[in-house]
Design an enzyme around this catalytic site. Sequence first.
Site, PDB file in Angstrom:
ATOM      1  CG  ASN A   9      -1.720   1.226   1.391  1.00 29.58           C
ATOM      2  OD1 ASN A   9      -1.760   2.070   0.490  1.00 29.58           O
ATOM      3  ND2 ASN A   9      -2.391   1.369   2.522  1.00 29.58           N
ATOM      4  CD1 TRP A  10       3.438   0.843  -2.727  1.00 30.70           C
ATOM      5  CD2 TRP A  10       3.731   1.970  -4.638  1.00 30.70           C
ATOM      6  NE1 TRP A  10       4.176   0.051  -3.574  1.00 30.70           N
ATOM      7  CE2 TRP A  10       4.367   0.722  -4.756  1.00 30.70           C
ATOM      8  CE3 TRP A  10       3.776   2.841  -5.729  1.00 30.70           C
ATOM      9  CZ2 TRP A  10       5.047   0.317  -5.911  1.00 30.70           C
ATOM     10  CZ3 TRP A  10       4.450   2.460  -6.876  1.00 30.70           C
ATOM     11  CH2 TRP A  10       5.083   1.210  -6.961  1.00 30.70           C
ATOM     12  CE  LYS A  11      -0.116   3.217   4.763  1.00 26.90           C
ATOM     13  NZ  LYS A  11      -0.028   3.306   6.202  1.00 26.90           N
ATOM     14  CG  HIS A  96      -5.777   1.841   5.185  1.00 19.85           C
ATOM     15  ND1 HIS A  96      -5.358   2.764   6.112  1.00 19.85           N
ATOM     16  CD2 HIS A  96      -4.760   0.967   5.011  1.00 19.85           C
ATOM     17  CE1 HIS A  96      -4.112   2.452   6.478  1.00 19.85           C
ATOM     18  NE2 HIS A  96      -3.731   1.368   5.836  1.00 19.85           N
ATOM     19  CD  GLU A  98      -2.906   5.439   6.760  1.00 19.25           C
ATOM     20  OE1 GLU A  98      -2.889   5.495   5.516  1.00 19.25           O
ATOM     21  OE2 GLU A  98      -1.975   4.964   7.436  1.00 19.25           O
ATOM     22  CD  GLU A 168      -3.265  -2.385   7.308  1.00 19.56           C
ATOM     23  OE1 GLU A 168      -2.213  -2.667   6.731  1.00 19.56           O
ATOM     24  OE2 GLU A 168      -3.863  -1.315   7.144  1.00 19.56           O
ATOM     25  N   GLY A 174       2.699   2.508  10.783  1.00 23.12           N
ATOM     26  CA  GLY A 174       3.628   3.621  10.610  1.00 23.12           C
ATOM     27  C   GLY A 174       4.335   4.030  11.888  1.00 23.12           C
ATOM     28  CB  SER A 214       5.460  -1.589  12.045  1.00 24.77           C
ATOM     29  OG  SER A 214       5.053  -0.251  12.288  1.00 24.77           O
TER      30      SER A 214
HETATM   31  P1  13P Z   1       3.171   0.516   7.713  1.00 26.05           P
HETATM   32  O1  13P Z   1       3.707  -0.775   7.119  1.00 26.05           O
HETATM   33  O2  13P Z   1       3.903   1.726   7.208  1.00 26.05           O
HETATM   34  O3  13P Z   1       3.049   0.442   9.189  1.00 26.05           O
HETATM   35  O4  13P Z   1       1.664   0.671   7.141  1.00 26.05           O
HETATM   36  C1  13P Z   1       0.793  -0.398   7.210  1.00 26.05           C
HETATM   37  C2  13P Z   1      -0.408  -0.079   6.431  1.00 26.05           C
HETATM   38  O5  13P Z   1      -1.180   0.794   6.797  1.00 26.05           O
HETATM   39  C3  13P Z   1      -0.653  -0.819   5.194  1.00 26.05           C
HETATM   40  O6  13P Z   1      -1.937  -0.615   4.716  1.00 26.05           O
END
Ligand code: 13P
Length: 252
Positions: A9-11, A96, A98, A168, A174, A214
Amino acid sequence: MRRPLVAGNWKMYKTAEPAEELARSIVAQVGRDCEVVDVVLCPPFTSLQAVHEALAGTPIALGAQNMHWENEGAFTGEISPAMILTTGCTYVILGHSERRQYFAETDEQVNRKLKAALGAGLSPIVCVGETLQQREAGQIEAVVLGQVQAALQGLSESELLKIALAYEPVWAIGTGRTATPAQAEEVHSLIRTSLHQQYGEGVAGALRIQYGGSVKPENAAELFTQKNIDGGLIGGAALKADSFAAIVKAAC
Ligand code: 13P
């Protein structure tokens, strides 16, 4: 056995050109590992086309990070299932944390999106997970199973078999603070038991549950060897070809 699924997931990172470069390096480094693991790259909308070109002729799939549930309409700023399909996507991440946290996405909206994604022939990855506050208040089970149940409401068995879930924990995203393999496995097992109770062995045994939060090359293998963890949804470590490829290898 369930085939592991590792998705990046490159966000909101990578404009088209660097995205294409990263995708090409990932293709080169992942090599034949895709024979035993399903690998998906989920760049931002504006880089989907470029990454699609980089992935042409490879077994690595393309995914979007979100979508609206309608195919078209007066929804300023939104992207529809039909639109992401035209970019070559076969996967879509939905719900997600976020999206839930910063854009007030609700369980009901996740359910509508999920139905629309399935209707469009996309493979959805549905994210669930508790916040630190909810964990500390002893609400892991209520929150996570509540999200799973609400998201999957009204789906048929054949639809359920096309979905992957991603657990998650919000506190692990993160932050560098990964859930321990035991902590993750405990929640994955709760989810699978509840799927078993509600939908039976066929769905519970086949549905893949990824872990996200993470994940790094150093902790991936131990997480992925847990009985109920079927690969990962990777954020930060998916933005570098070598770390993402190492995580894919850990799922082999
Ligand atoms: P990180 O791997 O940066 O913690 O993010 C996880 C994530 O939100 C994947 O969708």
